[in-house]
Every structure is written in structure tokens, then in C-alpha cells.
Design an enzyme around this catalytic site. Sequence first.
Site, PDB file in Angstrom:
ATOM      1  N   PHE A 282      55.065  -0.486  15.618  1.00 29.68           N
ATOM      2  CA  PHE A 282      56.107   0.156  16.575  1.00 29.68           C
ATOM      3  C   PHE A 282      57.217  -0.406  17.321  1.00 29.68           C
ATOM      4  CE2 PHE A 282      56.971   1.209  20.777  1.00 29.68           C
ATOM      5  CZ  PHE A 282      56.517   2.264  21.250  1.00 29.68           C
ATOM      6  N   ASP A 369      44.136  26.300  -0.216  1.00 29.07           N
ATOM      7  CA  ASP A 369      44.932  25.796  -0.777  1.00 29.07           C
ATOM      8  C   ASP A 369      45.104  27.028  -2.395  1.00 29.07           C
ATOM      9  OD1 ASP A 369      46.483  24.450  -1.722  1.00 29.07           O
ATOM     10  OD2 ASP A 369      44.824  22.549  -2.231  1.00 29.07           O
ATOM     11  N   ARG A 445      46.056  11.577  -3.624  1.00 26.07           N
ATOM     12  CA  ARG A 445      45.498  12.731  -3.979  1.00 26.07           C
ATOM     13  C   ARG A 445      48.044  13.146  -5.202  1.00 26.07           C
ATOM     14  NH1 ARG A 445      44.022  18.733  -1.295  1.00 26.07           N
ATOM     15  NH2 ARG A 445      42.213  19.065  -2.141  1.00 26.07           N
ATOM     16  N   ASN A 482      46.172  15.516   4.136  1.00 24.31           N
ATOM     17  CA  ASN A 482      45.177  14.845   3.116  1.00 24.31           C
ATOM     18  C   ASN A 482      45.775  13.223   2.572  1.00 24.31           C
ATOM     19  OD1 ASN A 482      43.105  16.890   3.211  1.00 24.31           O
ATOM     20  ND2 ASN A 482      44.338  18.180   2.379  1.00 24.31           N
ATOM     21  N   SER A 529      41.583  17.365   8.011  1.00 23.26           N
ATOM     22  CA  SER A 529      42.683  16.292   7.393  1.00 23.26           C
ATOM     23  C   SER A 529      41.354  16.074   6.727  1.00 23.26           C
ATOM     24  CB  SER A 529      42.799  15.798   8.786  1.00 23.26           C
ATOM     25  OG  SER A 529      43.510  14.184   8.231  1.00 23.26           O
ATOM     26  N   ASP A 536      41.020  14.441  17.455  1.00 28.37           N
ATOM     27  CA  ASP A 536      41.596  13.616  18.747  1.00 28.37           C
ATOM     28  C   ASP A 536      42.032  15.721  19.720  1.00 28.37           C
ATOM     29  OD1 ASP A 536      44.632  14.244  18.108  1.00 28.37           O
ATOM     30  OD2 ASP A 536      44.330  13.062  16.462  1.00 28.37           O
ATOM     31  N   GLU A 616      19.992  36.569   0.085  1.00 23.72           N
ATOM     32  CA  GLU A 616      21.061  35.827   1.131  1.00 23.72           C
ATOM     33  C   GLU A 616      21.684  36.560   1.883  1.00 23.72           C
ATOM     34  OE1 GLU A 616      21.248  31.963  -1.912  1.00 23.72           O
ATOM     35  OE2 GLU A 616      22.218  33.979  -2.603  1.00 23.72           O
TER      36      GLU A 616
HETATM   37  C1  GLA Z   1      41.434  19.674   1.829  1.00 25.23           C
HETATM   38  C2  GLA Z   1      40.030  19.998   3.165  1.00 25.23           C
HETATM   39  C3  GLA Z   1      39.205  21.074   2.608  1.00 25.23           C
HETATM   40  C4  GLA Z   1      40.494  21.435   1.492  1.00 25.23           C
HETATM   41  C5  GLA Z   1      41.609  21.167   0.293  1.00 25.23           C
HETATM   42  C6  GLA Z   1      41.976  22.169   0.133  1.00 25.23           C
HETATM   43  O1  GLA Z   1      40.359  18.678   0.978  1.00 25.23           O
HETATM   44  O2  GLA Z   1      39.442  19.838   4.065  1.00 25.23           O
HETATM   45  O3  GLA Z   1      38.814  22.231   3.200  1.00 25.23           O
HETATM   46  O4  GLA Z   1      41.231  23.117   2.056  1.00 25.23           O
HETATM   47  O5  GLA Z   1      42.002  20.129   1.184  1.00 25.23           O
HETATM   48  O6  GLA Z   1      42.870  21.759  -1.306  1.00 25.23           O
END
Ligand code: GLA
Length: 751
Positions: A282, A369, A445, A482, A529, A536, A616
Site C-alpha cells: 500500500f 454459473d 481457476r 473465485n 467468494s 466481512d 424427501e
Molecule cells: C464458486 C461458488 C459456487 C459456485 C461456483 C460456480 O465456487 O462458491 O457456489 O457458484 O463458483 O462456478
Amino acid sequence: MSIIIDEGKRTFTLETRSTAYQMKVDEHGTLLHTWYGKKLSDDDLSYAVLRKDRGLSGNPHDVGLYDRTYSLDLLPQEIACYGAGDYRISTLRVQYENGASALSLTYDSYEILKEKYDIPDLPASYSYDRNDKTLVVRLKDVEADILVELYYGVFEEKDVITRTMRICNLSDQAIKLLNAGSMTLDFTGGDFDILTFYGKWAGERQVQRTKLQHGVFSIGSVRGASSPHYNPSCILCSEDTNEDRGEAYGLAFVYSGEFLLACEKDGIDQTRLSLGIHPDNFSWELLKDESFMSPEVILTYTENGFSGISHTFHDFIRDNIVRGAWQHTRRPVLINNWEGTYFYFNGEKLIRFAEEARDLGIELFVLDDGWFGNRNDDNAGLGDWVPNEKKLGMTMEELGLCIKSTGVSFGIWFEPEMVNEDSDLFREHPQWAVSIPDRKPNLSRNQLVLDVSRRDVQDYLIDHIEAVLAAGDISYLKWDFNRSLCDKFTRALPRERQGEMAHMFVMGTYRILEHLIHDFPNLLIEGCSSGGGRFDCGMLYYTPQIWTSDNTDPIERLSIQYGTSFIYPVSTMGAHVSASPNHQTGRETPFKTRTVIAMSGAFGYELDPEKLSSEEKAMIRKDAELYKEIADTLLYEDYYRLLPPTHPEAAAWEQVTKDGRRAIVSAVWHHVRANMAPVYIKLRGLKGFAHYRITFTEGHSPESLSRLTDTQQKIFKGEIHLKGDTLMNVGLFLPEPVREFDSMMFMVERI
Ligand code: GLA
């Protein structure tokens, strides 16, 4: 009066319902910290600050000629500055044009603001209570012409004090901030333990209790985000503090970026705590008359142990951090298709998903996703926020209409701050990805980070996200993130200002979120995330709930949700029932146990409803209705940890209404043993003199009940009533489990 100023003694005392915080300007103008803790009389507490010549601890020039006992290295202060004779950890470091770093602050003036302060472009707690005020204390380095304003938000009823500071360059030279932390908290002594919440992907916020030893203990993040590795919060407590009793200080950072929380116990056993933006990467340039305001810290003190800390934080986060239409409203029971389909779906499958969900009493369908660009696995497409009509077989308008016509509302996943190299966005704007010129960036990723510190990137994201939200008439957004940042560099700033990038990145994210909230005031945003990697108070200012972990194994969730609950309320924790065997661990667990654990959160499902058995499905229908009925108690009242997941056999917790009328108790057996020792739980938060009845039990098998005596069975069936005092002191013992990972939930109501 929550802010008491004694001009004669030069003391400032901040008072909340049961805490007090005092500082004093001494005869040399230093702002001493003299007390934070229990509310006391208004004595000047600086008498307890000892002075002594301890050698190797120097003296300010004008003082040292005649007094060697006065040293900044030893005094408890409100703000610790680097370079001018205090050698402990510092919170503020300034560099001048000549390269030197030394700052020495003395008292200048004060001001009381009738309202709680704001922080421009950053999240901060807010208040509608007219008793909540702000004290601003101004300090100056007279030689350098630098003004530092210390801000104290005093939330009288909430027992909370918040802190931040503003640094203003009044000089003619350009200065650089090398550390602009948010607060120092000094204790003239200290035999403290510190609780911190460490973790990893799929294992966030595990509790660690450490005795503070001499030296520096620190946690932090240099990952661009607060991260799952260490949560930006802690509890400092006495050695004998437990859930119910004992002194404890709680701290949480209202910030989602890089942070450093450091604690130093020095050679004479004084303790200093400092919290702020991580200084490693920083720097911030301040030209004449420019200023910088640091992110906010929330502070509280209690004598009532960890549950006292948690209750204060839970109320404060729900009432003074989380905002908007969903603040106190029950969140919809949702179903998310991620673990149900991953990337393998088309429009028809999604509509069937939504129809099934509607039949089960679920209220919101979330498309995760894979709906955009060329995104059929996690290697491509991020950044191209354009619906993949070929895969969906329809437009976003059509999909939105079909989903809504089933009777459920529609939610969708985004990962705005990211880009894949294999995307149209990257091909068009390679310079928008965070990377250092002439250096291959680190992948994670298989994706890169978008340079959200740039205004043009922010605007691109706002436009594209808003277009999708409008097209699909979408009422919920899952905002994912991610990967961690590295290769930090922005093409939008010159060489000497690269140290500003990580903080500007976080402010960029906040700006986009603020736009969305403004333009779609009824939108519910769930932060994420890779699970709970950015959990937070900064994010909670925009996203009332956060996906707690990608780990949906209910037994693993016990410790994740337990650790999270020390600071964050149940209403903020996304929690879903997923399929068994669990996708992360392969563990098989009963459906009811998955449900009991997920119900202590913003509740939902994450599985393919077409694969459910009729048994279920019947359970979901019942559970979804039950949750709607009891969610107010589960999410918005007082939460007690009764048995920690480290207990050899079971974990248990309780939510109880503040008036003590109704409590919901949940218990999960994580170990089943032959010839088990009885497990007792003592309830909390009830009225001692009142009579209580167990009004329903969930998941309690007749076989398990039949192992109890007649009287015990009658208690669980609600036929025998007990007083609050009895339930809180003698307690109840849990009926033995009849299988591995058994669980139960019961409600106790005042009659
Ligand atoms: C992350 C999220 C999951 C899902 C995947 C999709 O890992 O935490 O819940 O949304 O991405 O790629």
C-alpha cells in the site's frame, strides 16, 4: 450524554450503555489512551499511566532535555505513528519528499458531530438513532503540517464505538502514506488471549484461541480480498473468559480488501492492537490539501463472555451495517442449481427445476454459473455477461418470463471482477486484466482478475449486469469472486501510484455494488467468494447475506457456521441442503440433519429436485413451510452456542427471542458411540420465573424418545412444563441418537 468532554482535565470520555472509552491530552499534547472497558465514573484515568526512564526509549526533543521518563515508546496512545520514537507496531506511516518517515502528532482541536460520520466511497455503519454521535479529535504534526482527524462513532444503545481516521496534507510538499491503518488500541498491561478465525477454501472461520505472548501476533491478507484464510475480526479476552462470562473486546473491520490485524505485547507487558489496510503493498499519494480516509473498525467490550460479544455484533450488523429492502425481511427459501446440474443444463431443464421448486414450496430459483458467453466449464467465458441463447434455447427475457410464470422468482450468478483469457472481453480489452507488462500473470481457476480499480471497467460491468437484471426481471444476484489477486498493477495509474491499486480495486467493487443497489432497490444480493472467502462487514453493507462455504457437508458446516457466528449473525449466512453423499466429502447424512443445520442460516436447497425421492419431497414441503414460520426467531433474535462442535459427541445451539418467549434449540450428533455418556444442554436467554413448554420437536425419532423415562418423554412431548431457571441451570439431556449424524430441533415456548 455519550460524549463527555472535560476541558479542564483535557479528557474525552465516550460512554455507551455499559462501556466507556477515555482519552486524555497530556501536558505535552500527546493524546493518551487511558481506558476502554466497563463504564466507570468520570475520573481522569491517566493517573494509572506510569512514567519511568527505561533506557533505550528516547524522548521528544523539547521534553528530553529535562525529563527522561517521558517516552512515546512507552505511553498508551490513541494513534501509533512510525518513526518518531515509538518502536512498537505502528498504524500510521508517512513518507516525505526527501524520503524520510517520521510523524509526531499533538493535540489540535475537537468537534462533536450530531450524527454518525460517513466515509466517502467506503462502507461504514450508519445510525438512525439521534443519540448516536461522532467525536472528531484533530491532531497535528506541526513541523510537517499534516493534520490527522480521529473519528469516533458512539452508538450508545448498541454498546459500540467505531473508529476511522482522515489524514490531510496541509503542506506544500507531496507526501506518501505508507501505512494508513484505521486504529490503534493500547492497553497498559495485558494478559490476553486472542480468538481469530482462520481457514481455507471449504473450511472457513475455524476458531483459534491463542495466548498473546511477547512479540507480535498478526493475521492479515495480501490477496486483494479479506480471504477465507483469516477473517478481518478478532476477540481479545481474559484467560478465563468463556461463552457466558468474562471480559472480552470484539473488533471487526468494515472492509473487504487486504488487511493487517497485529497485536504486540512489549517488554513491559503492555499490549497494542492495530488494525487497518495491509501496508505491504500500500501507498497513497497526497498532494497539498488532499486527504485520505481509512476504512472503519467496529469495537465493543463486554463482561458477558463470547455470547455478549456475539449479541452486540449480531444486532449491530443487522441494524447498522446491512441495508435496504432485505435488512429485516425474511429471505426467500431458494434453490440453486449449482450442485444440481453444474454446467450441464438448458432452458428446459431450468424451467422444470423451477416448476419442481414451486411444488415444493420454494420461493426463488437461482441460476448459477454457465448461462453466459461460451461458459460450459470453468475455463472460458468470464467477462462476457451476455446470455448464451444457444445453450439456453431462449433469450433472457423468455427464460425470466418462464421462470416467473411457474410462480417462483428468479435469481442469477455473476462473477464480475474476473475474466478468462478465452473470452471476447479479454480479446477486445486485454489491458483490462490485472497483469504486469511483459510478465505472464498467475492463473487461478484458469482465470484472471479484471482491473476493477479502473472507472471504464466499472462502467462496463454496471452496464452489462444491469442489462441482464432488467431483461430477466431478476430479483436476486449471487456475486462471486473465485481467485486471489497477485501481479498487482494497473495501467490506469503512473509508476509512483501503483501502491494505490489494491485499495482502488476494493473501492471499485463497492462502487459497482452501490450502483446496483441504487438502480434495483429490491434486489437481494448474496456475496460469495468460492464460498465464504470474502465474509466481512464491508461486503455485508451491500450484500445482506453471504454464501458461507462451498462446503455443504452438514457435519463440516457445524464448525464453519459455529466460527462464523462469533461475529456474524445467522441472517447473513447462506446455508443450503445439498445431496447425499455430499459432493465435497462423500459423507452420507440424513436429510433432516442437513435441514436442521441449513435452517440456521439464510435457508435454501442446492440439489436437483428431479432426483429427489417422494419422501424427501414431502420433507421439503413441510420444512419450507416450517422455515417460513420460524425464520424470524432463527435469523433475527439472540443466538447462543450451547455445545461447540469440538464437544466429543454433539454440537448444539439456540436462538431465543429477546423477550424470552420462544427458543429454538438445534442439536446434531457428530459421533455415535456405544453406551454413550449423557449429553446435557443448558438453555439460555429464558425468563427464570416463567413456565416453558416444548411445543414441537423435529427430527426426533420415536425410537430415540422411547429410550427416555416416562417423565423425560413427557417433557419432550410438552406434557410437563419446566421453569426457565430449571431449563437454564439443570438443563435437558438430549435423547440418544439412533443413527450416525442424527439431529433434532425443538421449540420451547413460554406459557
Ligand atoms: C464458486 C461458488 C459456487 C459456485 C461456483 C460456480 O465456487 O462458491 O457456489 O457458484 O463458483 O462456478
